[in-house]
Write a protein that holds these residues in place. Structure first.
Motif: not given
Length: 414
Positions: A361-364, A370-373
């Motif tokens: 899910l983190g990658g999705l 286009a952010s890790y927020e």
């Protein structure tokens, strides 16, 4: 020969520390690869093969799903056949599958190889090794489990860093081959050291257990639910911290070194929380570690300077590391010995499932925004849900003690 190693409560067999140290080293090598070693391959595989981050993260998820399913089967098998044979199988399969990954020509092949590495490799190592260590200790098991868990933390920091260096020198294919062959050279000799303790005569009688008055199915169900959320959170920094640091302009090796610093702190944290479990009880120690990682995880996306990552990562790593120690010591405390292997296999299966889900899910979420927020915010939310489940389980454990004069720690200490 085995009779020479018979133990008594007054004179524990010193070979138990050989078991602890060999198990610690084996989990460092195997879990370092299967849990988050792939994090160093995200950017290289994206650039070389054109795969999305979610596609690459799914390789790791496939391995963790295999680890979940294999852990149930291999834990059951380890109770019924020679444990050394199961562990040796895990050592061979792990090394061979990682080596073969260097020759993969399609994404599905990496999915298949890591699934097998998890199911028959890591699955044959993780639960059987922790069960073996627990069988050698009648007292002080929290510290022993903490030391073994610290070895896993060492691998989860060292393997990604080593992979980053190998990728720079050999490319992603050469890195897989090198780490796979090194795994065979390390794991196989250590696997041959594994054996169960020998207790002869009347000493073999089991010490009476003091367990909380909570039905085993309830404990297994609640812990399984909790670890899904707990490990979904845990997997986000493990899998996505290195690429997050790279977004700040760091090289692959520099990003890997941040993870290494975090996991060095985690080594101390796992031992410390194991000792804490011996002192205040397994479930309270698990709660403390879970609260620590929940409170700090979102702060990673508030950092944009490499030097600050080096300062904050070990702070997070020390506390988060106690979570796995807390899970394992709580299982040992809350489940009766005759049901511990089966219950442990189920709970750990959900843990690895949550780990795989969180990483994917983190990658999705990153691909979508286009952010890790969002990735780290959802991780923090999962941590809150885990804390809710732990508090519910703790309430069920202490409720029967009211009015009986029984101290809370009596039902929770390792």
């Amino acid at each position: 020969m085995d009779d020479l190693h018979s133990v008594t409560p007054e004179r524990p067999d010193p070979y138990r520390w050989v078991i602890v140290l060999s198990a610690s080293a084996m989990l460092a090598v195997a879990m370092g690869q299967l849990v988050n070693g792939l994090s160093a391959f995200f950017t290289p595989l994206e650039e070389a093969e054109g795969w999305s981050r979610a596609d690459v993260a799914l390789i790791n998820s496939a391995g963790l799903i295999g680890l979940a399913l294999g852990g149930i089967a291999m834990g059951w098998l380890a109770d019924r056949v020679d444990t050394r044979k199961v562990i040796l199988t895990g050592a061979l399969v792990t090394g061979l599958c990682v080596t073969a990954a260097g020759f993969a020509t399609a994404l599905w092949q990496l999915y298949a190889l890591f699934f097998v590495a998890g199911a028959l490799g890591g699955g044959a190592l993780f639960a059987p090794l922790f069960a073996l260590v627990g069988s050698w200790f009648r007292t002080g098991a929290g510290l022993a489990i903490g030391i073994v868990s610290a070895g896993q933390a060492m691998g989860q920091g060292g393997i990604p860093f080593a992979n980053a260096l190998l990728i720079e020198s050999l490319g992603w294919r050469g890195a897989f081959v090198a780490i796979g062959l090194a795994s065979l050279a390390i794991l196989v000799p250590l696997a041959l050291l594994a054996r169960a303790p020998r207790r002869a005569g009347p000493v073999a009688a089991q010490v009476a257990e003091t367990l909380p008055a909570v039905p085993t199915p309830v404990v297994v169900a609640l812990m399984s639910l909790g670890v899904v959320f707990c490990c979904a959170l845990m997997s986000v920094p493990l899998m996505h911290l290195a690429p997050l640091v790279e977004l700040c302009g760091a090289s692959g090796a520099e990003a890997g070194s941040v993870v290494l610093v975090m996991m060095i702190a985690a080594i101390a944290g796992r031992v410390a929380f194991g000792k804490l479990a011996d002192m205040i009880g397994a479930l309270p120690a698990y709660l403390a570690a879970s609260a620590w990682q929940t409170a700090f995880v979102f702060l990673f996306v508030r950092i944009d300077d490499i030097s600050l990552f080096y300062l904050f990562a070990p702070v997070y790593g020390f506390g988060y590391a106690g979570v796995m120690t807390g899970v394992l010591t709580s299982i040992r405390t809350l489940l009766p010995a005759k049901r511990r292997a089966g219950g442990s296999g189920i709970i750990i299966a959900f843990a690895w499932g949550g780990h795989g889900l969180g990483g994917w899910l983190g990658g999705l979420f990153f691909d979508a925004t286009a952010s890790y927020e969002l990735t780290f915010a959802v991780a923090a939310g999962a941590g809150v849900l885990n804390l809710t489940v732990i508090l519910l389980l703790g309430w069920l454990v202490i409720r029967p003690c009211r009015g009986t004069g029984t101290r809370m720690a009596d039902g929770l200490a390792v």
